[in-house]
Design a protein around this motif. Structure first.
Motif, mmCIF file in Angstrom:
data_model
loop_
_atom_site.group_PDB
_atom_site.id
_atom_site.type_symbol
_atom_site.label_atom_id
_atom_site.label_comp_id
_atom_site.label_asym_id
_atom_site.label_seq_id
_atom_site.Cartn_x
_atom_site.Cartn_y
_atom_site.Cartn_z
ATOM 1 N N GLY A 10 0.895 -1.294 -0.057
ATOM 2 C CA GLY A 10 -0.033 -0.066 -0.053
ATOM 3 C C GLY A 10 0.793 1.212 -0.054
ATOM 4 N N LEU A 11 0.288 2.395 0.288
ATOM 5 C CA LEU A 11 0.810 3.628 0.282
ATOM 6 C C LEU A 11 0.798 4.070 1.763
ATOM 7 C CD1 LEU A 11 1.845 6.321 -1.006
ATOM 8 C CD2 LEU A 11 -0.480 7.042 -1.157
ATOM 9 N N VAL A 12 2.265 4.265 2.169
ATOM 10 C CA VAL A 12 2.384 4.870 3.726
ATOM 11 C C VAL A 12 3.321 6.049 3.468
ATOM 12 C CG1 VAL A 12 4.433 3.215 3.687
ATOM 13 C CG2 VAL A 12 3.177 4.050 5.773
ATOM 14 N N GLN A 13 3.457 6.753 4.460
ATOM 15 C CA GLN A 13 4.319 7.901 4.590
ATOM 16 C C GLN A 13 5.676 7.439 5.158
ATOM 17 O OE1 GLN A 13 2.374 10.851 7.031
ATOM 18 N NE2 GLN A 13 1.513 11.922 5.299
ATOM 19 N N ARG A 38 12.445 -7.437 -4.021
ATOM 20 C CA ARG A 38 11.730 -6.060 -4.306
ATOM 21 C C ARG A 38 12.218 -5.572 -5.579
ATOM 22 N NH1 ARG A 38 13.458 -1.862 0.413
ATOM 23 N NH2 ARG A 38 15.786 -1.528 -0.375
ATOM 24 N N GLN A 39 11.508 -4.928 -6.343
ATOM 25 C CA GLN A 39 11.969 -4.448 -7.760
ATOM 26 C C GLN A 39 11.409 -3.169 -8.021
ATOM 27 O OE1 GLN A 39 11.377 -6.907 -11.121
ATOM 28 N NE2 GLN A 39 13.041 -5.915 -12.191
ATOM 29 N N ALA A 40 12.283 -2.158 -8.135
ATOM 30 C CA ALA A 40 11.933 -0.925 -8.499
ATOM 31 C C ALA A 40 11.704 -0.331 -9.772
ATOM 32 C CB ALA A 40 12.767 0.313 -7.697
ATOM 33 N N PRO A 41 10.954 0.377 -10.406
ATOM 34 C CA PRO A 41 11.086 0.813 -11.701
ATOM 35 C C PRO A 41 12.429 0.951 -12.404
ATOM 36 C CG PRO A 41 9.300 1.795 -10.925
ATOM 37 C CD PRO A 41 10.133 1.310 -9.484
ATOM 38 N N LYS A 87 11.460 3.990 4.014
ATOM 39 C CA LYS A 87 11.894 5.055 3.540
ATOM 40 C C LYS A 87 11.347 5.191 1.932
ATOM 41 C CE LYS A 87 16.154 4.283 5.923
ATOM 42 N NZ LYS A 87 17.703 4.376 6.056
ATOM 43 N N PRO A 88 11.521 6.371 1.374
ATOM 44 C CA PRO A 88 10.867 6.521 -0.214
ATOM 45 C C PRO A 88 11.815 5.546 -0.887
ATOM 46 C CG PRO A 88 11.292 8.681 0.977
ATOM 47 C CD PRO A 88 11.840 7.815 1.910
ATOM 48 N N GLU A 89 13.187 4.972 -0.683
ATOM 49 C CA GLU A 89 13.914 4.324 -1.433
ATOM 50 C C GLU A 89 13.134 2.789 -1.210
ATOM 51 O OE1 GLU A 89 14.907 6.792 0.543
ATOM 52 O OE2 GLU A 89 16.931 5.792 1.703
ATOM 53 N N ASP A 90 12.427 2.510 -0.210
ATOM 54 C CA ASP A 90 11.781 1.241 -0.124
ATOM 55 C C ASP A 90 10.895 1.021 -1.315
ATOM 56 O OD1 ASP A 90 12.173 1.794 3.244
ATOM 57 O OD2 ASP A 90 13.326 0.293 2.134
ATOM 58 N N VAL A 121 6.168 4.446 -0.548
ATOM 59 C CA VAL A 121 6.442 5.145 0.480
ATOM 60 C C VAL A 121 6.809 6.599 -0.085
ATOM 61 C CG1 VAL A 121 8.061 5.692 2.565
ATOM 62 C CG2 VAL A 121 7.728 3.163 1.453
ATOM 63 N N SER A 122 5.971 7.546 0.577
ATOM 64 C CA SER A 122 5.963 8.958 0.193
ATOM 65 C C SER A 122 6.770 9.825 1.352
ATOM 66 C CB SER A 122 4.583 9.610 0.179
ATOM 67 O OG SER A 122 3.914 9.325 1.499
#
Length: 123
Positions: A10-13, A38-41, A87-90, A121-122
């Motif tokens: 989900g979306l979390v701060q 995990r895989q980021a774009p 963290k945002p990088e997660d 993560v925002s």
């Protein structure tokens, strides 16, 4: 044959927490090693954590040590990833994986994969 289904993304701060779950089908779940990746774009699939069949031995990437905890409940055919201090990088799609013998950090060594769950993560 093992089928894996992830949930809990989900979306979390930043600074928040999420708990991911991976439910496995198949009677041999308790004998399989499991892992989270995990895989980021635009990036390669990255190891997060792994756990042996007994749940006693675990192994995590340096980037998540002290923040993420992997665990499993063999009676429920379920593996978890508790993620704290996000963290945002997660931000990435998180995948669970299973293998009858391998429990390391190389994704191509795992035989079975779930479809993934998005974690954002925002800042």
């Amino acid at each position: 044959q093992v089928q894996l289904v992830e949930s809990g993304g989900g979306l979390v701060q930043a600074g928040g927490s999420l708990r991911l779950s991976c439910v496995a089908s198949g009677r041999t779940f308790s004998s399989y090693a499991m892992g989270w990746f995990r895989q980021a774009p635009g990036k390669e699939r990255e190891f997060v954590a792994a756990i042996r069949w007994s749940g006693v031995a675990t192994y995590s990437a340096d980037s998540v040590k002290g923040r993420f905890t992997i665990s499993r409940e063999n009676a429920k055919n379920t593996m978890y990833l508790q993620m704290n201090s996000l963290k945002p990088e997660d931000t990435a799609i998180y995948y669970c994986a299973a293998d009858p013998t391998y429990w390391g950090n190389l994704p191509y060594e795992y035989d079975y994969w779930g479809q993934g769950t998005q974690v954002t993560v925002s800042s």
